[in-house]
Design a protein around this motif. Structure first.
Motif, PDB file in Angstrom:
ATOM      1  N   VAL A  52      44.184  42.822  35.418  1.00  0.00           N
ATOM      2  CA  VAL A  52      43.637  41.673  34.695  1.00  0.00           C
ATOM      3  C   VAL A  52      42.447  41.080  35.449  1.00  0.00           C
ATOM      4  O   VAL A  52      41.422  40.741  34.838  1.00  0.00           O
ATOM      5  CB  VAL A  52      44.730  40.611  34.457  1.00  0.00           C
ATOM      6  N   LEU A  53      42.541  40.953  36.765  1.00  0.00           N
ATOM      7  CA  LEU A  53      41.419  40.419  37.543  1.00  0.00           C
ATOM      8  C   LEU A  53      40.200  41.328  37.450  1.00  0.00           C
ATOM      9  O   LEU A  53      39.060  40.852  37.378  1.00  0.00           O
ATOM     10  CB  LEU A  53      41.829  40.241  39.002  1.00  0.00           C
ATOM     11  N   GLY A  54      40.428  42.629  37.463  1.00  0.00           N
ATOM     12  CA  GLY A  54      39.325  43.568  37.296  1.00  0.00           C
ATOM     13  C   GLY A  54      38.652  43.418  35.948  1.00  0.00           C
ATOM     14  O   GLY A  54      37.420  43.473  35.844  1.00  0.00           O
ATOM     15  N   ALA A  55      39.458  43.219  34.910  1.00  0.00           N
ATOM     16  CA  ALA A  55      38.882  43.020  33.572  1.00  0.00           C
ATOM     17  C   ALA A  55      38.098  41.714  33.510  1.00  0.00           C
ATOM     18  O   ALA A  55      37.033  41.657  32.894  1.00  0.00           O
ATOM     19  CB  ALA A  55      39.992  43.030  32.527  1.00  0.00           C
ATOM     20  N   LEU A  56      38.612  40.679  34.152  1.00  0.00           N
ATOM     21  CA  LEU A  56      37.903  39.405  34.163  1.00  0.00           C
ATOM     22  C   LEU A  56      36.574  39.486  34.911  1.00  0.00           C
ATOM     23  O   LEU A  56      35.650  38.731  34.618  1.00  0.00           O
ATOM     24  CB  LEU A  56      38.782  38.314  34.782  1.00  0.00           C
ATOM     25  N   LEU A  57      36.465  40.380  35.866  1.00  0.00           N
ATOM     26  CA  LEU A  57      35.202  40.564  36.578  1.00  0.00           C
ATOM     27  C   LEU A  57      34.255  41.505  35.850  1.00  0.00           C
ATOM     28  O   LEU A  57      33.049  41.281  35.824  1.00  0.00           O
ATOM     29  CB  LEU A  57      35.459  41.112  37.987  1.00  0.00           C
ATOM     30  N   ALA A  58      34.784  42.567  35.276  1.00  0.00           N
ATOM     31  CA  ALA A  58      33.931  43.615  34.711  1.00  0.00           C
ATOM     32  C   ALA A  58      33.366  43.252  33.344  1.00  0.00           C
ATOM     33  O   ALA A  58      32.211  43.573  33.050  1.00  0.00           O
ATOM     34  CB  ALA A  58      34.707  44.917  34.615  1.00  0.00           C
ATOM     35  N   PHE A  59      34.150  42.615  32.472  1.00  0.00           N
ATOM     36  CA  PHE A  59      33.668  42.359  31.129  1.00  0.00           C
ATOM     37  C   PHE A  59      32.481  41.400  31.071  1.00  0.00           C
ATOM     38  O   PHE A  59      31.516  41.675  30.356  1.00  0.00           O
ATOM     39  CB  PHE A  59      34.806  41.891  30.232  1.00  0.00           C
ATOM     40  N   PRO A  60      32.478  40.301  31.790  1.00  0.00           N
ATOM     41  CA  PRO A  60      31.271  39.455  31.755  1.00  0.00           C
ATOM     42  C   PRO A  60      30.062  40.141  32.375  1.00  0.00           C
ATOM     43  O   PRO A  60      28.933  39.943  31.920  1.00  0.00           O
ATOM     44  CB  PRO A  60      31.665  38.227  32.576  1.00  0.00           C
ATOM     45  N   ALA A  61      30.271  40.964  33.385  1.00  0.00           N
ATOM     46  CA  ALA A  61      29.158  41.687  33.991  1.00  0.00           C
ATOM     47  C   ALA A  61      28.584  42.709  33.021  1.00  0.00           C
ATOM     48  O   ALA A  61      27.367  42.910  32.955  1.00  0.00           O
ATOM     49  CB  ALA A  61      29.601  42.377  35.275  1.00  0.00           C
ATOM     50  N   ALA A  62      29.431  43.356  32.229  1.00  0.00           N
ATOM     51  CA  ALA A  62      28.950  44.325  31.260  1.00  0.00           C
ATOM     52  C   ALA A  62      28.299  43.634  30.062  1.00  0.00           C
ATOM     53  O   ALA A  62      27.384  44.194  29.447  1.00  0.00           O
ATOM     54  CB  ALA A  62      30.119  45.183  30.779  1.00  0.00           C
ATOM     55  N   ARG A  63      28.751  42.463  29.725  1.00  0.00           N
ATOM     56  CA  ARG A  63      28.211  41.754  28.573  1.00  0.00           C
ATOM     57  C   ARG A  63      26.797  41.251  28.836  1.00  0.00           C
ATOM     58  O   ARG A  63      25.983  41.147  27.930  1.00  0.00           O
ATOM     59  CB  ARG A  63      29.112  40.572  28.234  1.00  0.00           C
ATOM     60  N   ARG A  64      26.477  40.957  30.075  1.00  0.00           N
ATOM     61  CA  ARG A  64      25.148  40.431  30.410  1.00  0.00           C
ATOM     62  C   ARG A  64      24.078  41.506  30.425  1.00  0.00           C
ATOM     63  O   ARG A  64      22.918  41.224  30.510  1.00  0.00           O
ATOM     64  CB  ARG A  64      25.173  39.739  31.761  1.00  0.00           C
ATOM     65  N   GLY A  65      24.474  42.749  30.432  1.00  0.00           N
ATOM     66  CA  GLY A  65      23.443  43.765  30.343  1.00  0.00           C
ATOM     67  C   GLY A  65      23.631  44.842  31.295  1.00  0.00           C
ATOM     68  O   GLY A  65      22.985  45.736  31.520  1.00  0.00           O
TER      69      GLY A  65
END
Length: 65
Positions: A52-65
């Protein structure tokens, strides 16, 4: 910074998923270093938390570009 968060998120997602699969199937551990992050009596909850922590870090980073 976003690539660092993306890489860290990927490592936590992959480590959490491999820890859960290893615990459930009794297989080999691919990411051996994550066992130092999880208490020995709470493997399932610890690896799920890493996932869950990995998803919380990776998804916003991927959404920004």
């Amino acid at each position: 910074m976003k690539t660092l968060l993306g890489y860290l998120g990927f490592v936590l997602i992959a480590g959490g998923a491999s820890g859960l699969l290893s615990g459930w199937t009794g297989g080999i551990r691919l990411f051996g270093f994550v066992r130092f992050l999880v208490p020995s009596a709470h493997e399932t909850a610890g690896y799920a938390t890493l996932l869950v922590l990995g998803a919380l870090l990776a998804f916003p980073a991927a959404r920004r570009g």
